[in-house]
Design a protein around this motif. Structure first.
Motif, PDB file in Angstrom:
ATOM      1  N   PHE A  42       0.043  10.689   1.615  1.00  0.00           N
ATOM      2  CA  PHE A  42       0.243   9.592   0.735  1.00  0.00           C
ATOM      3  C   PHE A  42       0.719   8.397   1.786  1.00  0.00           C
ATOM      4  O   PHE A  42       0.112   7.389   1.651  1.00  0.00           O
ATOM      5  CB  PHE A  42       1.291   9.775  -0.217  1.00  0.00           C
ATOM      6  CG  PHE A  42       1.391   8.606  -1.257  1.00  0.00           C
ATOM      7  CD1 PHE A  42       0.560   8.383  -2.412  1.00  0.00           C
ATOM      8  CD2 PHE A  42       2.369   7.908  -1.030  1.00  0.00           C
ATOM      9  CE1 PHE A  42       0.535   7.141  -3.056  1.00  0.00           C
ATOM     10  CE2 PHE A  42       2.565   6.591  -1.906  1.00  0.00           C
ATOM     11  CZ  PHE A  42       1.654   6.326  -2.857  1.00  0.00           C
ATOM     12  N   ALA A  43       1.721   8.878   2.435  1.00  0.00           N
ATOM     13  CA  ALA A  43       2.262   7.754   3.171  1.00  0.00           C
ATOM     14  C   ALA A  43       1.279   7.290   4.282  1.00  0.00           C
ATOM     15  O   ALA A  43       1.146   6.099   4.983  1.00  0.00           O
ATOM     16  CB  ALA A  43       3.395   8.394   4.220  1.00  0.00           C
ATOM     17  N   ALA A  44       0.414   8.417   4.874  1.00  0.00           N
ATOM     18  CA  ALA A  44      -0.669   7.829   5.702  1.00  0.00           C
ATOM     19  C   ALA A  44      -1.633   7.004   5.135  1.00  0.00           C
ATOM     20  O   ALA A  44      -2.386   6.025   5.858  1.00  0.00           O
ATOM     21  CB  ALA A  44      -1.336   9.101   6.326  1.00  0.00           C
ATOM     22  N   ALA A  45      -2.027   7.299   3.887  1.00  0.00           N
ATOM     23  CA  ALA A  45      -3.157   6.820   3.165  1.00  0.00           C
ATOM     24  C   ALA A  45      -2.510   5.162   2.833  1.00  0.00           C
ATOM     25  O   ALA A  45      -3.351   4.177   2.646  1.00  0.00           O
ATOM     26  CB  ALA A  45      -3.324   7.393   1.786  1.00  0.00           C
ATOM     27  N   ASP A  46      -1.278   5.064   2.795  1.00  0.00           N
ATOM     28  CA  ASP A  46      -0.504   3.778   2.383  1.00  0.00           C
ATOM     29  C   ASP A  46      -0.986   2.918   3.278  1.00  0.00           C
ATOM     30  O   ASP A  46      -0.866   1.524   3.178  1.00  0.00           O
ATOM     31  CB  ASP A  46       0.815   3.852   1.934  1.00  0.00           C
ATOM     32  CG  ASP A  46       1.571   2.935   1.577  1.00  0.00           C
ATOM     33  OD1 ASP A  46       0.920   2.112   0.452  1.00  0.00           O
ATOM     34  OD2 ASP A  46       2.525   2.368   2.125  1.00  0.00           O
ATOM     35  N   LYS A  47      -1.101   3.334   4.648  1.00  0.00           N
ATOM     36  CA  LYS A  47      -1.172   2.323   5.848  1.00  0.00           C
ATOM     37  C   LYS A  47      -2.642   2.094   6.287  1.00  0.00           C
ATOM     38  O   LYS A  47      -2.991   1.402   7.073  1.00  0.00           O
ATOM     39  CB  LYS A  47      -0.603   3.159   7.089  1.00  0.00           C
ATOM     40  CG  LYS A  47       1.036   3.026   6.802  1.00  0.00           C
ATOM     41  CD  LYS A  47       1.467   4.084   8.126  1.00  0.00           C
ATOM     42  CE  LYS A  47       3.002   4.334   7.869  1.00  0.00           C
ATOM     43  NZ  LYS A  47       3.441   5.142   9.016  1.00  0.00           N
ATOM     44  N   LEU A  48      -3.855   2.732   5.386  1.00  0.00           N
ATOM     45  CA  LEU A  48      -4.921   2.487   5.766  1.00  0.00           C
ATOM     46  C   LEU A  48      -5.564   0.997   5.228  1.00  0.00           C
ATOM     47  O   LEU A  48      -4.961   0.541   4.025  1.00  0.00           O
ATOM     48  CB  LEU A  48      -5.881   3.467   4.806  1.00  0.00           C
ATOM     49  CG  LEU A  48      -5.666   4.856   5.507  1.00  0.00           C
ATOM     50  CD1 LEU A  48      -6.332   5.908   5.029  1.00  0.00           C
ATOM     51  CD2 LEU A  48      -5.743   4.959   7.141  1.00  0.00           C
ATOM     52  N   ARG A  49      -6.480   0.488   5.907  1.00  0.00           N
ATOM     53  CA  ARG A  49      -6.810  -1.075   5.408  1.00  0.00           C
ATOM     54  C   ARG A  49      -8.258  -0.834   5.633  1.00  0.00           C
ATOM     55  O   ARG A  49      -9.112   0.015   6.098  1.00  0.00           O
ATOM     56  CB  ARG A  49      -6.056  -1.986   6.504  1.00  0.00           C
ATOM     57  CG  ARG A  49      -4.524  -2.312   6.285  1.00  0.00           C
ATOM     58  CD  ARG A  49      -4.567  -2.506   4.678  1.00  0.00           C
ATOM     59  NE  ARG A  49      -2.986  -2.799   4.609  1.00  0.00           N
ATOM     60  CZ  ARG A  49      -2.155  -1.931   4.031  1.00  0.00           C
ATOM     61  NH1 ARG A  49      -2.428  -0.738   4.046  1.00  0.00           N
ATOM     62  NH2 ARG A  49      -0.938  -2.192   3.899  1.00  0.00           N
ATOM     63  N   SER A  50      -8.925  -1.994   5.221  1.00  0.00           N
ATOM     64  CA  SER A  50     -10.414  -2.116   5.208  1.00  0.00           C
ATOM     65  C   SER A  50     -10.904  -1.657   6.603  1.00  0.00           C
ATOM     66  O   SER A  50     -10.490  -2.349   7.531  1.00  0.00           O
ATOM     67  CB  SER A  50     -10.890  -3.347   4.535  1.00  0.00           C
ATOM     68  OG  SER A  50     -12.298  -3.487   4.560  1.00  0.00           O
ATOM     69  N   GLU A  51     -12.289  -1.019   6.640  1.00  0.00           N
ATOM     70  CA  GLU A  51     -12.809  -0.460   7.867  1.00  0.00           C
ATOM     71  C   GLU A  51     -12.101   0.150   9.017  1.00  0.00           C
ATOM     72  O   GLU A  51     -12.600   0.444   9.831  1.00  0.00           O
ATOM     73  CB  GLU A  51     -13.421  -1.837   8.542  1.00  0.00           C
ATOM     74  CG  GLU A  51     -14.360  -2.674   7.817  1.00  0.00           C
ATOM     75  CD  GLU A  51     -15.588  -1.877   7.105  1.00  0.00           C
ATOM     76  OE1 GLU A  51     -16.109  -1.435   8.007  1.00  0.00           O
ATOM     77  OE2 GLU A  51     -15.779  -1.690   5.989  1.00  0.00           O
TER      78      GLU A  51
END
Length: 279
Positions: A85-94
């Motif tokens: 969840f913490a890793a996914a929270d840092k993801l951005r477009s592309e």
């Protein structure tokens, strides 16, 4: 991942041969393409890799729409899986990521009939960030971007579904041509690109020779001389999906370089040519 390697030694030659068989889509960084994760995989754990098409945060639950050449896949991250969840929270477009998770049905009423993966989602358990991305000048889904901007950022333009489908269609058409001509007994033979100039009405592109200063190779307008040699040599049926080069003004259906199906046959008449090319 299915990966079997069998080594066999030839008694006569002493060469060592390796035969590799793999699932057609399984590689070390993915078990499936995004668009191939369907209801049939419900309950299974899959690994997918691709680009973050969209990131949505809905009340503590994060949704990542992952994109690759085969389509989109919705991945869900629950706070209970703390690290993911913490890793996914840092993801951005592309951003480019690898996600591992369990396939499950989407809640009733949230299915997307426009996607092959629209009835399922992946509950993410592990996220690996492969590469960050700066904010792109436009999103691949944006259909309002002008051609000048798309060509300036061609690597983003080619991510658009329309462009991906065009590339796939061209490959499929080329494969159909190869298979059809091969079944009719044609040999696909490569002819040289660097050759002597053979003026045929259009201007040649020239390539200077390093070994013979002052001399030039010409990029062929068509492999006419070479395929005539092949016919005299008895090859009988020649074909090539070949690049051609012509230093002339662009036309609607022709640029400085283009691709054509080139064919030469021996011992035939007009009806043979018509029948084969109609096929």
């Amino acid at each position: 991942i299915i990966y079997n390697r069998i080594a066999a030694r030839s008694a006569k030659s002493g060469w060592r041969h390796f035969y590799v068989t793999t699932d057609e889509t399984a590689f070390m960084m993915r078990s499936h393409y995004c668009g191939q994760v369907t209801e049939a995989l419900t309950g299974q754990t899959v690994t997918v890799s691709g680009w973050v098409n969209r990131r949505r945060d809905h009340g503590g639950v994060i949704f990542i729409d992952l994109r690759d050449r085969e389509g989109l896949l919705q991945c869900v991250f629950d706070p209970a899986a703390v690290e993911a969840f913490a890793a996914a929270d840092k993801l951005r477009s592309e951003y480019v990521v690898k996600i591992t998770g369990r396939v499950r049905p989407r809640p009733a009423g949230t299915e997307n009939p426009n996607l092959s993966s629209g009835k399922i989602e992946v509950l993410g358990k592990d996220v690996e960030l492969l590469n960050k991305a700066e904010t792109p000048p436009f999103h691949p889904d944006d259909e309002t971007v002008g051609e000048d901007t798309r060509l300036k950022y061609r690597y983003i333009d080619l991510r658009r579904p329309e462009m991906q489908q065009t590339i796939k269609t061209r490959y499929q058409v080329t494969k159909i041509m190869r298979d059809y001509m091969g079944d009719l007994g044609f040999y696909e033979i490569e002819t040289p690109f660097l050759t002597k100039s053979t003026p045929e009405g259009s201007r040649d592109f020239l390539v200077p020779s390093r070994l013979v200063p002052g001399s030039f190779y010409a990029l062929p307008q068509s492999p006419q001389l070479f395929k005539q040699i092949l016919m005299v040599a008895g090859c009988d049926k020649y074909m090539q999906i070949v690049r051609c080069f012509r230093d002339e003004d662009p036309r609607a259906d022709r640029h400085a370089e283009f691709t054509q199906l080139d064919v030469e046959m021996s011992f035939i008449d007009r009806e043979d040519i018509i029948g084969i090319m109609e096929g």
